[in-house]
Design a protein around this motif. Structure first.
Motif, PDB file in Angstrom:
ATOM      1  N   VAL A 117       0.853  -1.196   0.000  1.00 53.42           N
ATOM      2  CA  VAL A 117       0.000   0.000   0.000  1.00 53.42           C
ATOM      3  C   VAL A 117       0.886   1.242   0.000  1.00 53.42           C
ATOM      4  O   VAL A 117       2.065   1.174   0.339  1.00 53.42           O
ATOM      5  N   LYS A 118       0.296   2.366  -0.404  1.00 51.58           N
ATOM      6  CA  LYS A 118       1.049   3.625  -0.454  1.00 51.58           C
ATOM      7  C   LYS A 118       0.419   4.638   0.492  1.00 51.58           C
ATOM      8  O   LYS A 118      -0.813   4.789   0.497  1.00 51.58           O
ATOM      9  N   PRO A 138       4.015  -4.162   3.349  1.00 50.35           N
ATOM     10  CA  PRO A 138       5.006  -3.353   2.635  1.00 50.35           C
ATOM     11  C   PRO A 138       4.443  -1.963   2.301  1.00 50.35           C
ATOM     12  O   PRO A 138       3.310  -1.841   1.813  1.00 50.35           O
ATOM     13  N   ILE A 139       5.280  -0.947   2.545  1.00 51.46           N
ATOM     14  CA  ILE A 139       4.819   0.439   2.361  1.00 51.46           C
ATOM     15  C   ILE A 139       5.646   1.177   1.328  1.00 51.46           C
ATOM     16  O   ILE A 139       6.866   1.234   1.407  1.00 51.46           O
ATOM     17  N   MET A 140       4.925   1.800   0.379  1.00 54.49           N
ATOM     18  CA  MET A 140       5.539   2.792  -0.505  1.00 54.49           C
ATOM     19  C   MET A 140       5.174   4.137   0.100  1.00 54.49           C
ATOM     20  O   MET A 140       4.000   4.393   0.379  1.00 54.49           O
ATOM     21  N   SER A 141       6.177   4.985   0.344  1.00 48.61           N
ATOM     22  CA  SER A 141       5.892   6.318   0.890  1.00 48.61           C
ATOM     23  C   SER A 141       5.773   7.320  -0.244  1.00 48.61           C
ATOM     24  O   SER A 141       6.483   7.217  -1.246  1.00 48.61           O
ATOM     25  N   HIS A 142       4.897   8.294  -0.078  1.00 44.54           N
ATOM     26  CA  HIS A 142       4.653   9.319  -1.110  1.00 44.54           C
ATOM     27  C   HIS A 142       4.973  10.678  -0.488  1.00 44.54           C
ATOM     28  O   HIS A 142       4.279  11.091   0.453  1.00 44.54           O
ATOM     29  N   SER A 179      12.443   3.875   8.483  1.00 41.90           N
ATOM     30  CA  SER A 179      11.259   3.251   9.108  1.00 41.90           C
ATOM     31  C   SER A 179      10.830   1.980   8.371  1.00 41.90           C
ATOM     32  O   SER A 179       9.905   1.302   8.796  1.00 41.90           O
ATOM     33  N   GLY A 180      11.451   1.720   7.225  1.00 43.58           N
ATOM     34  CA  GLY A 180      11.188   0.446   6.548  1.00 43.58           C
ATOM     35  C   GLY A 180      10.396   0.528   5.262  1.00 43.58           C
ATOM     36  O   GLY A 180      10.083  -0.518   4.677  1.00 43.58           O
ATOM     37  N   ALA A 181      10.074   1.754   4.792  1.00 44.77           N
ATOM     38  CA  ALA A 181       9.370   1.859   3.494  1.00 44.77           C
ATOM     39  C   ALA A 181      10.240   1.177   2.438  1.00 44.77           C
ATOM     40  O   ALA A 181      11.465   1.254   2.500  1.00 44.77           O
ATOM     41  N   PHE A 182       9.592   0.503   1.455  1.00 40.22           N
ATOM     42  CA  PHE A 182      10.405  -0.192   0.450  1.00 40.22           C
ATOM     43  C   PHE A 182      10.706   0.691  -0.757  1.00 40.22           C
ATOM     44  O   PHE A 182      11.584   0.387  -1.565  1.00 40.22           O
ATOM     45  N   SER A 183       9.978   1.803  -0.872  1.00 38.24           N
ATOM     46  CA  SER A 183      10.295   2.757  -1.937  1.00 38.24           C
ATOM     47  C   SER A 183       9.680   4.103  -1.600  1.00 38.24           C
ATOM     48  O   SER A 183       8.786   4.201  -0.738  1.00 38.24           O
ATOM     49  N   LEU A 184      10.172   5.125  -2.300  1.00 40.64           N
ATOM     50  CA  LEU A 184       9.698   6.500  -2.073  1.00 40.64           C
ATOM     51  C   LEU A 184       9.170   7.051  -3.378  1.00 40.64           C
ATOM     52  O   LEU A 184       9.932   7.138  -4.355  1.00 40.64           O
ATOM     53  N   LEU A 185       7.891   7.371  -3.418  1.00 38.30           N
ATOM     54  CA  LEU A 185       7.361   8.048  -4.598  1.00 38.30           C
ATOM     55  C   LEU A 185       7.549   9.545  -4.351  1.00 38.30           C
ATOM     56  O   LEU A 185       7.116  10.062  -3.315  1.00 38.30           O
ATOM     57  N   ILE A 186       8.243  10.217  -5.265  1.00 33.58           N
ATOM     58  CA  ILE A 186       8.496  11.656  -5.109  1.00 33.58           C
ATOM     59  C   ILE A 186       7.724  12.391  -6.194  1.00 33.58           C
ATOM     60  O   ILE A 186       8.003  12.232  -7.385  1.00 33.58           O
ATOM     61  N   ALA A 201      19.221   7.797  -0.672  1.00 37.22           N
ATOM     62  CA  ALA A 201      18.352   6.728  -0.142  1.00 37.22           C
ATOM     63  C   ALA A 201      18.847   5.343  -0.558  1.00 37.22           C
ATOM     64  O   ALA A 201      19.330   5.161  -1.686  1.00 37.22           O
ATOM     65  N   SER A 202      18.662   4.399   0.339  1.00 32.34           N
ATOM     66  CA  SER A 202      19.063   3.017  -0.002  1.00 32.34           C
ATOM     67  C   SER A 202      17.913   2.288  -0.699  1.00 32.34           C
ATOM     68  O   SER A 202      18.077   1.175  -1.177  1.00 32.34           O
ATOM     69  N   ILE A 203      16.736   2.928  -0.734  1.00 33.57           N
ATOM     70  CA  ILE A 203      15.572   2.307  -1.388  1.00 33.57           C
ATOM     71  C   ILE A 203      15.260   3.059  -2.688  1.00 33.57           C
ATOM     72  O   ILE A 203      15.636   4.221  -2.832  1.00 33.57           O
ATOM     73  N   PRO A 204      14.581   2.398  -3.639  1.00 34.33           N
ATOM     74  CA  PRO A 204      14.309   3.070  -4.917  1.00 34.33           C
ATOM     75  C   PRO A 204      13.361   4.254  -4.775  1.00 34.33           C
ATOM     76  O   PRO A 204      12.409   4.211  -3.979  1.00 34.33           O
ATOM     77  N   THR A 205      13.638   5.288  -5.590  1.00 33.00           N
ATOM     78  CA  THR A 205      12.714   6.420  -5.680  1.00 33.00           C
ATOM     79  C   THR A 205      11.978   6.305  -7.010  1.00 33.00           C
ATOM     80  O   THR A 205      12.565   5.919  -8.026  1.00 33.00           O
TER      81      THR A 205
END
Ligand code: KIV
Length: 273
Positions: A117-118, A138-142, A179-186, A201-205
């Motif tokens: 979810v995002k 699993p979290i995608m952050s926006h 915090s554990g998000a698996f990706s960052l939507l920018i 970031a160590s996670i994909p953007t």
């Protein structure tokens, strides 16, 4: 036993592993047929709450409900085999507490079959992100331009344009990734800031109106197809003008019905060829 082989569905760890190795392609879908059409190219299919504006004609994404996301999320999962499906959590369903977020995110995961979810938001929602990730969601952050915040942001405005807001965005990205998000939507963010977040970031953007440096890119599918013309953000590249094609096609149908050119007997039942 069915002879049909099911395709491998891209997993959240596989998305994470793409960082620095290959660009991630992401598109949005709200229904089964669109999801089917984009499945072979879209690594991450996002069931965005933009559906409120694109599919329901609302002025913003705020009126979108949990039920709407569940119905559309399930329809999209049904139309896909390969893509990793991420469903947007609508406004008011996760901001109150980590417990409220867990209850609603778990419901979305159970009822839709989505992989993740995002959530929109910066460091203020980091405790919820950590709580959810530790419980298997699993979290995608926006971050950046967050459409659920348009009233506090004063409209759909590019973010991180001043030093102070840029610093806050960099800090948000760091905290959300820790915090554990698996990706960052920018979304809608100063290019330099999106580039810096991506390199740190160590996670994909995943960028939308962000930077070519982002690890992946997303666009609202209706925007790139030229299907939604109420409002097209400047960061959208229109790859087609399907809206105009639809209008001329239905005009041809209406002309043929009025002129009695359609239907012909070949479109009827019980008529010998
Ligand atoms: O709601 C939406 O469609 C989004 C896109 C930016 C993916 O969040």
């Amino acid at each position: 036993m069915s002879t049909q082989t099911r395709q491998h569905r891209i997993t959240v760890p596989e998305i994470k592993a793409k960082k620095g190795r290959e660009k991630i392609v992401s598109l949005t879908a709200y229904n089964t047929w669109m999801a089917q059409l984009i499945d072979s190219v879209s690594d991450i299919t996002i069931v965005g709450d933009s559906l409120g504006m694109v599919a329901y004609g609302f002025e913003s994404t705020l009126p979108v409900t949990l039920d709407m996301m569940i119905y559309h999320g399930a329809a999209v999962v049904k139309g896909t085999q390969r893509t990793c499906v991420v469903v947007d959590m609508p406004f008011g369903t996760y901001q109150e507490s980590p417990q409220q977020a867990f209850r609603n995110c778990a419901l979305v995961m159970q009822k839709t079959g989505a992989q993740a979810v995002k959530l929109e938001g910066g460091k203020e929602i980091a405790p919820a992100v950590e709580f959810l990730v530790n419980r298997g969601i699993p979290i995608m952050s926006h971050i950046g331009l967050m459409p659920q915040h348009i009233y506090s942001m004063g409209g759909f405005k590019a973010q991180g344009m001043q030093e102070e807001t840029a610093r806050k965005l960099l800090q948000d990205a760091k905290i959300l990734s820790e915090s554990g998000a698996f990706s960052l939507l920018i979304e809608g963010t100063k290019e330099e800031v999106a580039r810096e977040i991506t390199s740190e970031a160590s996670i994909p953007t995943i960028g939308i109106g962000a930077s070519p440096a982002c690890d992946g890119q997303v666009l609202v599918t209706e925007d790139l197809l030229g299907l939604f013309s109420d409002y097209t953000p400047s960061f959208v590249k229109k790859y087609a003008d399907i809206g105009t094609q639809i209008k001329s096609t239905v005009k041809q149908f209406s002309d043929e019905v009025r002129s009695q050119e359609f239907p012909q007997l070949c479109h009827c039942f019980g008529v010998k060829k």
